[in-house]
Design a protein around this motif. Sequence first.
Motif, PDB file in Angstrom:
ATOM      1  N   GLN A  43      -5.963  -6.424 -11.732  1.00 15.65           N
ATOM      2  CA  GLN A  43      -6.193  -5.004 -11.964  1.00 15.65           C
ATOM      3  C   GLN A  43      -7.346  -4.485 -11.108  1.00 15.65           C
ATOM      4  O   GLN A  43      -7.269  -3.412 -10.489  1.00 15.65           O
ATOM      5  CB  GLN A  43      -6.471  -4.743 -13.449  1.00 15.65           C
ATOM      6  N   GLY A  44      -8.426  -5.229 -11.089  1.00  9.63           N
ATOM      7  CA  GLY A  44      -9.566  -4.804 -10.270  1.00  9.63           C
ATOM      8  C   GLY A  44      -9.221  -4.763  -8.798  1.00  9.63           C
ATOM      9  O   GLY A  44      -9.646  -3.861  -8.072  1.00  9.63           O
ATOM     10  N   GLU A  47      -6.950  -1.674  -8.195  1.00  9.32           N
ATOM     11  CA  GLU A  47      -7.721  -0.420  -8.268  1.00  9.32           C
ATOM     12  C   GLU A  47      -8.595  -0.251  -7.031  1.00  9.32           C
ATOM     13  O   GLU A  47      -8.715   0.849  -6.465  1.00  9.32           O
ATOM     14  CB  GLU A  47      -8.576  -0.413  -9.530  1.00  9.32           C
ATOM     15  N   GLY A  51      -8.024   2.723  -4.249  1.00  8.72           N
ATOM     16  CA  GLY A  51      -9.130   3.630  -3.946  1.00  8.72           C
ATOM     17  C   GLY A  51      -9.447   3.670  -2.481  1.00  8.72           C
ATOM     18  O   GLY A  51      -9.708   4.731  -1.914  1.00  8.72           O
ATOM     19  N   ARG A 115      -1.254   0.673  -9.931  1.00  7.98           N
ATOM     20  CA  ARG A 115      -2.490   1.439  -9.949  1.00  7.98           C
ATOM     21  C   ARG A 115      -2.348   2.577  -8.927  1.00  7.98           C
ATOM     22  O   ARG A 115      -1.791   2.394  -7.840  1.00  7.98           O
ATOM     23  CB  ARG A 115      -3.713   0.573  -9.607  1.00  7.98           C
ATOM     24  N   ARG A 116      -2.860   3.780  -9.289  1.00 10.48           N
ATOM     25  CA  ARG A 116      -2.769   4.973  -8.427  1.00 10.48           C
ATOM     26  C   ARG A 116      -4.147   5.561  -8.197  1.00 10.48           C
ATOM     27  O   ARG A 116      -5.022   5.427  -9.054  1.00 10.48           O
ATOM     28  CB  ARG A 116      -1.866   6.049  -9.048  1.00 10.48           C
ATOM     29  N   ALA A 117      -4.275   6.261  -7.008  1.00 14.51           N
ATOM     30  CA  ALA A 117      -5.527   6.945  -6.678  1.00 14.51           C
ATOM     31  C   ALA A 117      -5.169   8.265  -5.979  1.00 14.51           C
ATOM     32  O   ALA A 117      -4.230   8.322  -5.176  1.00 14.51           O
ATOM     33  CB  ALA A 117      -6.390   6.077  -5.771  1.00 14.51           C
ATOM     34  N   GLU A 140      -0.072   4.988  -4.446  1.00 14.04           N
ATOM     35  CA  GLU A 140       0.389   4.085  -5.508  1.00 14.04           C
ATOM     36  C   GLU A 140       0.503   2.671  -4.943  1.00 14.04           C
ATOM     37  O   GLU A 140       1.152   2.457  -3.918  1.00 14.04           O
ATOM     38  CB  GLU A 140       1.746   4.546  -6.024  1.00 14.04           C
TER      39      GLU A 140
END
Length: 628
Positions: A43-44, A47, A51, A115-117, A140
Amino acid sequence: MAGLNRHTTPLIILMSMLAAAAALALAIVPPASYFLAGLSHAQGSLEGRAGRLALEISRLSWRLQETGGLQGLQLALGSPEIEGGVEQRRILTPDGRVLASSGPAAPLQGPLLVRRALVHGEAQAPAHAHAPALTLAEVEVTRSIRGLVQETALIGLICAGVGLSCWMLLRLLPMRLLDQALARAAYLATHDMLTGLSNRTAFQEKLAEALLRTNRDGGGVALLCLDLDRFKEVNDALGHAAGDALLRATARRLAQGLRGCDSLARLGADEFAIIQAGAPQPEGAGRLAERLLALLAVPFDLNGTQLTIGVSIGIALGKPGQDPAGLIHDADVATVQAKQAGRGRFHFFAPEMNARLQERRALEQDLRRAVAREQFRVDYQPLIDLRSGRVSGAEALLRWNRPGHGPVSPGSFIGLAEETGLILPLGAWVLTAACHQAARWPAPLVVAVNVSPMQFRHGDFCDTVEVVLRASGLAPERLELEITESLLLQDTEAVLATLARLRALGVRIAMDDFGAGHTSLAYLRRFAFDKIKIDHSFVQGMVEDASALAIVRSVVQLSRTLNIRANAEGVETPEQADILRQEGYAEAQGYYFGRPVPPEQFAALHLLPPGAASTPPPPPVPARAAGE
């Protein structure tokens, strides 16, 4: 055993629950921790990557307005291959359309982590300088965590195996230890730790089973109760370690005389019991008792010390419907009868023994009461110097007028006093009374006092003698202590040390009943007795029995050689007195010279000239004075 199981059931349940909890923790915690750590790391990573891509694309947002700008954005997404797998990356418009994408040819296999930014752009007009940034697109990033799940599953299987092993270890090992502890507890509950034999509890259960089988199937059962003779003397003389060693040796020797179906148990300090079943009675019990008597008659060797103890055996035969307690009582009664008959023998129980046992218990109660209330008196029998014919002293003899029964022979209660320990206060009382009485007689008259082996072995006997002499004012050389040969058979070194200490006080020592027991001339060589008293049986038989007369002569010759004064007791006729005088005996006593009489009568008959008034007797002397 059932009681132990009942009390350990909660413990077993608790141990099982703890083992299960430990196994479950080993099976779940490691794989769960591994999965959560891997998930957190993925997850990290996603993300961070989303980003960075959003920031890079926001710098290139002007390309969105140019022709061919999408190709530049495609290049900005980079390669989908990463360390440990592949990712799918996409740029989406605010309304969800895909502007650009980068990923593997085949679709990613689930489970997926997404994960999206947001991609922000700046406003074009200055008037809107403080307006919020515009959202131009959205990045994404998608990654499959199938590998993490598979690794977690593998770790879970391994941990499950470890947990199962742990459960089995924690469950079975404590259970085995518990079983061993229960078996040990059951053994301790039913066995005597010193000898390894069954104890009283197990013995009573076996006896109940034997009686039940006898009542059901017929046949006979015999109970033999064994009480070791002179065991307390060994304990007192050689110590408890020697007593314990003797008990273990006795148990082994008793087992040698039993059949496989016989049961042997230790009931108490020096008490053993045997259940004999399946043998014709009473012949079987009688033969077994004879065999046991022969086995224990052989001396024991304890670290070089030869000990002979013997045993008294009481036998009770089971009757239909009899309970174990009744059979044990009958055997105990028979054992008491065997001891009273002289020890080293066996007796079968007979109903009339109960009456004798009750009489003995009543005698013991009255004796205890008499000792507490000092209901005794001391009579004195004159000692006659055969050369001069004058009184040289007196022997103090205990007398008891039992309430409700009249005078009781000393032979009827002295043995009981020794068995119960009452001889200690009783002997101190006699010693005190005799010394106070003799202090009133003219010097150099002596007073002779019999000393029990139990008194002699008591640690403070010499101190008691010294205190009594000081309190009475009697000169030590006027006190004569008479001991029996049996005392010299026990721990000779300690006995000789006590004799030497008494001699140092100035007290005279006499060997009583010389020739009646296991006489050893070595004792006469090792300790210089002041007097030897030949047993009355030789004196009374010397007129008609040439062998008795020869013994009388040999004893007086021995006394001359060793320079020991010789006394003959039991003189009843003038002829006996003449023979003793002719043989050279220095002193004699017996009914011919005077019977034992109270102190005032003794003074009137033997100490005062004819017509003189007798001196009133001294006041009663409390027994406690001997130990002050």
